[in-house]
Design an enzyme around this catalytic site. Structure first.
Site, PDB file in Angstrom:
ATOM      1  N   LYS A 126       0.844  -1.198   0.000  1.00  0.00           N
ATOM      2  CA  LYS A 126       0.000   0.000   0.000  1.00  0.00           C
ATOM      3  C   LYS A 126       0.881   1.252   0.000  1.00  0.00           C
ATOM      4  O   LYS A 126       2.100   1.156   0.211  1.00  0.00           O
ATOM      5  CB  LYS A 126      -0.939  -0.018   1.209  1.00  0.00           C
ATOM      6  CG  LYS A 126      -0.232  -0.050   2.540  1.00  0.00           C
ATOM      7  CD  LYS A 126      -1.217  -0.198   3.684  1.00  0.00           C
ATOM      8  CE  LYS A 126      -0.470  -0.296   4.999  1.00  0.00           C
ATOM      9  NZ  LYS A 126      -1.313   0.015   6.142  1.00  0.00           N
ATOM     10  N   TYR A 131      16.055  30.351   7.134  1.00  0.00           N
ATOM     11  CA  TYR A 131      14.798  31.003   7.516  1.00  0.00           C
ATOM     12  C   TYR A 131      14.689  31.192   9.022  1.00  0.00           C
ATOM     13  O   TYR A 131      15.031  30.291   9.797  1.00  0.00           O
ATOM     14  CB  TYR A 131      13.610  30.153   7.061  1.00  0.00           C
ATOM     15  CG  TYR A 131      13.310  30.284   5.601  1.00  0.00           C
ATOM     16  CD1 TYR A 131      12.984  31.511   5.028  1.00  0.00           C
ATOM     17  CD2 TYR A 131      13.345  29.169   4.773  1.00  0.00           C
ATOM     18  CE1 TYR A 131      12.702  31.614   3.671  1.00  0.00           C
ATOM     19  CE2 TYR A 131      13.061  29.259   3.423  1.00  0.00           C
ATOM     20  CZ  TYR A 131      12.734  30.495   2.871  1.00  0.00           C
ATOM     21  OH  TYR A 131      12.461  30.598   1.551  1.00  0.00           O
TER      22      TYR A 131
END
Ligand SMILES: Cc1ncc(COP(=O)(O)O)c(C=O)c1O
Length: 361
Positions: A34, A254
């Site tokens: 999956k 940042y």
């Protein structure tokens, strides 16, 4: 071309599947593929396991169709069953094994128009309390399905909540709950995920469901993949694309959240959170630059991250491993407060996958 690639070693994948099978001689195994085979590429993973795996397990009909497209005759198990009644017919057309985990799914199977009979996996809620029937409702569902023309095999499935924590008392209770309904007549039984395959032989039953171990990561916090004999399948490799001197007191990235406490050499790496690298990875998360371990510094940005190169010698263009063959994904996950499953499944589509075939690796 942007220097970032996820290299997928398919021979390691096959090795890991064999490890799962060796843990439980004589049992069969659904390779859990999956979520795009835990981020590794479902088409390539199913193709590599085509002649080896006994079956495949997925989370949706769409994923099942992808597996069927590359494997005409494999058993494919729909782990959560059909999400709406109309899917039962599609499951028949795709010749799936389906979980039946609630009354609506049971009714849909019983009411389905005649077609290919399905292998039904009645899901027992043995204690995880996420999906499945309690023991009494499961007995009633068994009665309703037994002899029903739409049902080929009538099977039992359940899932552990804490098998990754060795000796957890819930695991014992879940196993007991599972064993308790085995007076009913089931064709096949399945209980074990990777953790139970590796450490709980009493849970092996008839069909194993290995997921994370196939991809060479560990389900355990205190046992590494290599200690378990597993080989990493994905290596995420970027490049050092810039390098600069930063004086003590200057900040990087940042938010100017990291400030150099000494004159430093800072490297910029071509991988960021839009590639799946965790934005919340803290200062010190390990990164391998040209095989040398250095700490992540500053905030991870969308396309780049920064590392402290002050204590090593490195050159722009050097190869950078974010995780993989030399740096276990589990170690990076632990540093970032998550699990290998999340890092692997979150590698985004823009990262090209490069496949090493059996012969090449
Ligand atoms: C029902 C079920 N079985 C098996 C697995 C495989 O688990 P693991 O990746 O821990 O082996 C999963 C994965 O979440 C699952 O949901």
């Amino acid at each position: 071309m942007r220097p970032l690639v996820a290299t997928i070693d398919l021979s390691a994948l096959c090795h890991n599947y064999a490890v799962a099978k060796r843990c439980a001689p004589g049992r069969e195994a659904f390779a859990v593929v999956k979520a795009n085979a835990y981020g590794h590429g479902v088409r390539e993973v199913v193709t590599a396991l085509h002649d080896i795996a006994d079956g495949f397990a997925v989370a949706s009909l769409e994923e099942a169709a992808q597996v069927r497209a590359v494997h005409d005759h494999a058993r494919i198990l729909l782990l959560e069953g059909c999400f709406e009644a109309a899917e039962v017919q599609l499951a028949q057309q795709l010749r799936l094994d389906i979980a039946v985990q609630n009354a609506a799914q049971l009714d849909a199977v019983l009411a389905a128009p005649a077609g290919q009979p399905l292998n039904i996996w009645l899901k027992l809620d043995s204690g995880m309390h996420r999906l499945g029937f309690d023991s009494d409702s499961l007995r009633a569902a068994h009665l309703a399905l037994q002899g029903s023309p739409g049902c080929a095999e009538l099977n039992l499935i359940s899932h552990f909540a804490c098998a990754d924590e060795r000796g957890h008392e819930l695991t014992e209770r879940q196993l007991e709950c599972f064993l308790d309904v085995l007076d009913l007549d089931f064709d096949q039984r399945s209980l074990a995920n990777s953790a139970a395959i590796l450490l709980i032989p009493a849970a092996h039953m008839d069909w194993l469901r290995p997921g994370i171990m196939l991809y060479g990561a560990t389900p355990f916090a205190d046992l590494s993949a290599s200690e378990l004999g597993l080989k990493p399948v994905m290596t995420l490799t970027a490049q050092l694309i810039a390098q600069r001197h930063v004086a003590a007191g200057e900040s990087v990235g940042y938010g100017a959240s990291w400030v150099a406490s000494r004159d430093s050499v800072i490297g910029t790496v071509s991988c960021g959170y839009a590639d799946g690298y965790p934005r919340h990875a803290p200062l010190g998360t390990p990164v391998l630059v040209d095989g040398q371990r250095v700490p992540l510094i500053g905030r991870v940005s969308m396309d780049m991250l920064t590392v402290d190169l002050t204590d090593i010698s490195a050159t722009v263009g050097d190869s950078v491993e974010l995780w993989g063959k030399q740096l276990p994904v589990d170690e990076v996950a632990q540093a970032a407060g998550t699990i290998g499953y999340e890092l692997l499944t979150k590698v985004t589509e823009r990262v090209p996958r490069r496949y090493l075939s059996h012969a090449a690796s």
